[in-house]
Scaffold this motif. Sequence first.
Motif, PDB file in Angstrom:
ATOM      1  N   ARG A  95       0.862  -1.022   0.145  1.00 44.39           N
ATOM      2  CA  ARG A  95       0.347   0.234  -0.331  1.00 44.39           C
ATOM      3  C   ARG A  95       0.478   0.879  -0.426  1.00 44.39           C
ATOM      4  NH1 ARG A  95      -2.104   1.539   5.652  1.00 44.39           N
ATOM      5  NH2 ARG A  95      -0.918   0.984   7.060  1.00 44.39           N
ATOM      6  N   THR A 123      10.719   7.665  -3.745  1.00 43.97           N
ATOM      7  CA  THR A 123      10.732   6.026  -3.587  1.00 43.97           C
ATOM      8  C   THR A 123      11.143   6.004  -2.185  1.00 43.97           C
ATOM      9  OG1 THR A 123      10.725   5.048  -5.169  1.00 43.97           O
ATOM     10  CG2 THR A 123       8.850   5.536  -4.817  1.00 43.97           C
ATOM     11  N   ARG A 165      -3.268   4.542  -6.015  1.00 42.45           N
ATOM     12  CA  ARG A 165      -3.594   4.467  -4.535  1.00 42.45           C
ATOM     13  C   ARG A 165      -4.889   5.380  -4.393  1.00 42.45           C
ATOM     14  NH1 ARG A 165       0.440   5.347  -2.229  1.00 42.45           N
ATOM     15  NH2 ARG A 165      -0.457   6.776  -0.883  1.00 42.45           N
ATOM     16  N   ASN A 166      -5.359   6.482  -5.424  1.00 39.05           N
ATOM     17  CA  ASN A 166      -6.883   6.889  -5.551  1.00 39.05           C
ATOM     18  C   ASN A 166      -7.589   5.687  -6.541  1.00 39.05           C
ATOM     19  OD1 ASN A 166      -6.132   8.942  -3.952  1.00 39.05           O
ATOM     20  ND2 ASN A 166      -5.095  10.007  -5.407  1.00 39.05           N
ATOM     21  N   LEU A 202       2.559  10.237   2.391  1.00 37.79           N
ATOM     22  CA  LEU A 202       3.675   9.579   1.085  1.00 37.79           C
ATOM     23  C   LEU A 202       1.888  10.125   0.079  1.00 37.79           C
ATOM     24  CD1 LEU A 202       4.773   6.163   0.830  1.00 37.79           C
ATOM     25  CD2 LEU A 202       5.871   8.907   0.177  1.00 37.79           C
ATOM     26  N   GLU A 203       0.666  10.603   0.150  1.00 41.19           N
ATOM     27  CA  GLU A 203      -0.342  11.178  -0.679  1.00 41.19           C
ATOM     28  C   GLU A 203      -0.432  12.203  -0.643  1.00 41.19           C
ATOM     29  OE1 GLU A 203      -3.913   9.519   1.387  1.00 41.19           O
ATOM     30  OE2 GLU A 203      -3.113   7.353  -0.084  1.00 41.19           O
ATOM     31  N   ARG A 251       2.060   4.015  -6.282  1.00 43.24           N
ATOM     32  CA  ARG A 251       2.099   6.184  -6.374  1.00 43.24           C
ATOM     33  C   ARG A 251       0.533   6.574  -6.265  1.00 43.24           C
ATOM     34  NH1 ARG A 251       6.350   8.038 -10.337  1.00 43.24           N
ATOM     35  NH2 ARG A 251       8.311   7.232  -9.569  1.00 43.24           N
ATOM     36  N   PRO A 252      -0.209   7.132  -5.618  1.00 38.90           N
ATOM     37  CA  PRO A 252      -0.580   8.127  -5.112  1.00 38.90           C
ATOM     38  C   PRO A 252      -2.280   7.525  -5.953  1.00 38.90           C
ATOM     39  CG  PRO A 252       0.547   9.868  -4.361  1.00 38.90           C
ATOM     40  CD  PRO A 252       1.564   8.328  -4.853  1.00 38.90           C
ATOM     41  N   TRP A 306       2.943  13.449  -2.789  1.00 45.53           N
ATOM     42  CA  TRP A 306       2.675  13.420  -4.322  1.00 45.53           C
ATOM     43  C   TRP A 306       1.725  14.365  -4.646  1.00 45.53           C
ATOM     44  CZ3 TRP A 306       6.069  10.549  -7.396  1.00 45.53           C
ATOM     45  CH2 TRP A 306       6.400  10.222  -6.628  1.00 45.53           C
ATOM     46  N   GLN A 315       1.619   6.433   4.713  1.00 45.26           N
ATOM     47  CA  GLN A 315       0.900   6.750   3.629  1.00 45.26           C
ATOM     48  C   GLN A 315      -0.172   8.490   3.613  1.00 45.26           C
ATOM     49  OE1 GLN A 315      -1.879   3.122   3.487  1.00 45.26           O
ATOM     50  NE2 GLN A 315      -2.759   4.164   1.446  1.00 45.26           N
TER      51      GLN A 315
END
Lengths: 260, 161
Positions: A67, B2, A75-76, B30-31, A71-72, B34, B27
């Motif tokens: 997870r 990363t 993930r989105n 990172l969100e 990359r987002p 990005w 998480q």
Amino acid sequence: MTTERPVTDDELHAMADGRLAPERQAEVEAYLADQPAAAARAGFYGRLNAGLHELYDPLLHEPVPHRLAVRPRARNWLAVARLAAAVVLLAAGATGGWLWRDHTAEEYEQPAHALADLAAYAHVVYAGEIQHPFEVPGSEKDQLQSWLSKRLRHPVQVPQLTAVGYSFMGGRLLPADHDVPAQLMYQNVNGNRVSLYFKPAGEQRDSAFQYVVDDGVSVFYWHDSNFAYGLASELPREQLLKICNEVYHQLNPGAGPVTW
Amino acid sequence: MTAQIPHLRRYAFALVSDRDRADDLVQDCLERAWSRAHLWRRGNIRGWLFTIMHNVSVNARRRENRGPAMTSIDLPGLEPPTRPLQEDGLAVGALRDAVNTLPEEQREVVLLVGLEEFSYAETAEILGVPIGTVMSRLHRGRERLRQALATQGAPNLRRVK
């Protein structure tokens, strides 16, 4: 003559952290030689740093959980897809446009590339699943084949990829805008997963192989007379190409090698 | 970016002492990173990521403070050895417990400086505080650990002959 500047607490910390100004080094060392209490403190600070490394450094060498590794954007997709998965059962047709609202009209006009995108997306969603990477297990392959053949309205054959080190885990139907695509999931002994996404080919008749990398997911995609396929994985291109060859030859016995 | 994930995980775990919560923080971090990558123009990416990590952890703490109290959890897979680290080193079990009892502000500084090896100036920038504040938090945090380990972990701190 050395200047007798008092040694501060800050300097004891800097000493332990290797951040003392070089010109102060000798003076502070001389001071510590005379001051066992201060020397003990500086020594403790240094051992503390070493202790923190010993305690927490093992995490640096652990594999990064899936997870966090994706990359987002992917993930989105995942977040949206999980939410959508519940909705989709009730309203398969309605969600498509919403899921893909970020896509430009231009992308919609390139069905081949859109397929690669869908394959990558489906891969990201389900390859990361520990418990539910498939809906129907590989042990029920015959039932799965006849079920998918019925739903996709063309005979479906599940390729066996043991020759290239991948065993068949299972498969599932997926919702899409106007189609009912399916996904077959494979895994090797190292836990690498490859998924084959396919749906009725529609008007597309271009059978050239194409390759795209999207957010760390590689996809080979092509068409035959019945289906459009996307083979997706996080493997490097060469490895995926080998698997792609195997898939293609099982689906098209007697065909030449896949070139790309 | 990363390449920094293992470091962010290490730091987050040291900070919250719980694997799932630590990875949740990473998480979130990172969100945000990005989604804001276009805002990042210069400087080192590591400092920038840890700045985001700090903000994310402060927000998480704020949320938790409104909810039920969190208890520290023992983790399979990261069981501390009971031996001293080296001849006159610190027992890691006692160290972990002591780190967990530090006030969050001090823990952050002790970890950013001692574990992540940021300079004092970088640490100040990450936390958005003056460098003097960093030094005083560092001092109070380390002294607190020294006293905690001296009283509770005395046998572990002795030289083993």
